[in-house]
Write an enzyme that holds these catalytic residues in place. Sequence first.
Site, PDB file in Angstrom:
ATOM      1  N   LYS A 201      11.659  41.590  38.702  1.00 45.39           N
ATOM      2  CA  LYS A 201      12.555  40.673  39.405  1.00 45.39           C
ATOM      3  C   LYS A 201      12.832  39.458  38.529  1.00 45.39           C
ATOM      4  CE  LYS A 201      11.940  37.241  42.282  1.00 45.39           C
ATOM      5  NZ  LYS A 201      13.097  36.352  41.953  1.00 45.39           N
ATOM      6  N   GLU A 276       1.101  33.368  34.397  1.00 46.46           N
ATOM      7  CA  GLU A 276       1.390  32.300  33.430  1.00 46.46           C
ATOM      8  C   GLU A 276       2.044  31.191  34.226  1.00 46.46           C
ATOM      9  OE1 GLU A 276       3.074  29.698  31.474  1.00 46.46           O
ATOM     10  OE2 GLU A 276       4.615  31.197  31.033  1.00 46.46           O
ATOM     11  N   CYS A 310       7.094  25.169  30.169  1.00 47.38           N
ATOM     12  CA  CYS A 310       5.791  25.003  30.808  1.00 47.38           C
ATOM     13  C   CYS A 310       4.765  24.357  29.888  1.00 47.38           C
ATOM     14  CB  CYS A 310       5.283  26.340  31.326  1.00 47.38           C
ATOM     15  SG  CYS A 310       5.280  27.654  30.098  1.00 47.38           S
TER      16      CYS A 310
END
Length: 503
Positions: A201, A276, A310
């Site tokens: 997805k 993650e 991130c």
Amino acid sequence: MPTSNSSAADAQLPVNEGHRRALEWVQTGPKKLLIGGEWVNAKSNRTFDSFDPSTEQRLTSVAEADALDVDAAVVAARKAFEAPSWSGITPHARTRALLKIAEMIDLHADELAALESLDNGMPLWYSTASAAAAGEVFRYYAGWPSKMFGTTNPTDSSAFLYTVREPMGVCGQINAWNVPLMQAAIKISTALACGNTVVMKPAEQAPLSTLRLAELILETNLPPGVLNILPGFGPSAGAAIAAHLGIDKVAFTGSTAIGKQILEASIGNLKKVTLELGGKSPNIIFPDADIEKAVQSAVKSFCSNSGQVCSAGTRVFVHESLHDEVSEHIAKIAATYKVGSPFASDTKLGPLISAKQLERVLHYIESGKEAGATLLQGGCRIGGTGHFVEPTVFSGVANTMKIAQEEIFGPVVSIIPFKDENDAVFQGNDTQYGLAAAVWTRDISRAHTVARRLKAGRVWINTYGEADPVMAFGGYKQSGIGREFGAESIDAYTQTKAVLVRF
């Protein structure tokens, strides 16, 4: 010089060949789901729209998957996993399949980069590098199929004991929106190298580059059902993937809060999980560092992809003797970074992904002001169209402030003073996250000592943000579970079987 959004001038930008082909592909019509080698509508026939975050204009409509589509994709993936055309091929054949995908990405890299810039808003220089890296990721994992060794173990003469590595099976993969092409490349290549099949997805905010990548992969004659792509929303398609009893392993990239939900949902069949997640990475500058290099790197780190990274170095720790000087220098450099159209050659920062993300970033900026941090640069939205915000620099930040503890995911940096090495390490570790960190010093002993003491999955010394597929990526603490890249990623997509033969 002040940052600016020259959207009027940028509207007249020339369109290169990759940009032209990306626009043509977008305009070919609604995008569908990939299930069992076929492009199909969602079973509900629902769609959602994808938007250009720099213009807020609709790009195209995309089929919206839900639990019924996940069911169909899992069936297709299971059938493909068991088929001799996938499970029965040699590791060398799997290597050739991955190399073909890498070559296809290389051939269409300009188009993929332009799609990424259209749908995500990242500057073209950044998306071009990302598209090139996606090809390299497939090339790296193409080397792994013939290197997944088992072992032989000592026994008495009446037995033979050995182990083999086998694929997990059907792998569910749920990606974030910040670097969608790279995330798709990393997860797909690892799973396929290990012999698994995929139900992926992509993020609903930026699904187009993943869908185009899937089209290109199909052109390499990958067996039907090995790769299935289900654009949709987290509470429906994402939740169904996480909980599905027919999925053997799930990999997720996104926020820590959603990662915890994924982990909880996976309990039903105890599927293997890799996460993650978020970060609030410390970037520590000691007095003996190459200050100019450290400062230039610090600005690039928190501004790259408009701060939507991130592992961005969003907490810059500076020795108190240099705090004011370095803070002013960072602010001065950040002020020269142009914010504007992703397709302008001199753009450093494109838009944030959405109005929601823009509101979130502006909220954090107000929080920093209210907490008493000194705003040296930026802090404002740019223009009335597109989700643009200035690079924002706060100095004199206390590590306990909200802007220093919570992941903002925007071009906002907190500059925090420290007294000595122990204080730098203590403050650097004083967060729920542990994704990345950096140390700037000419003292080799200090560099390695501090790197060892920092609780982070990646630590850079005298650099920031460099990546290589051989370098494992993942987090300590609430930054995640497991690793992507490197030999460690193979562990996440395989399982060990022990076999004892009695003569």
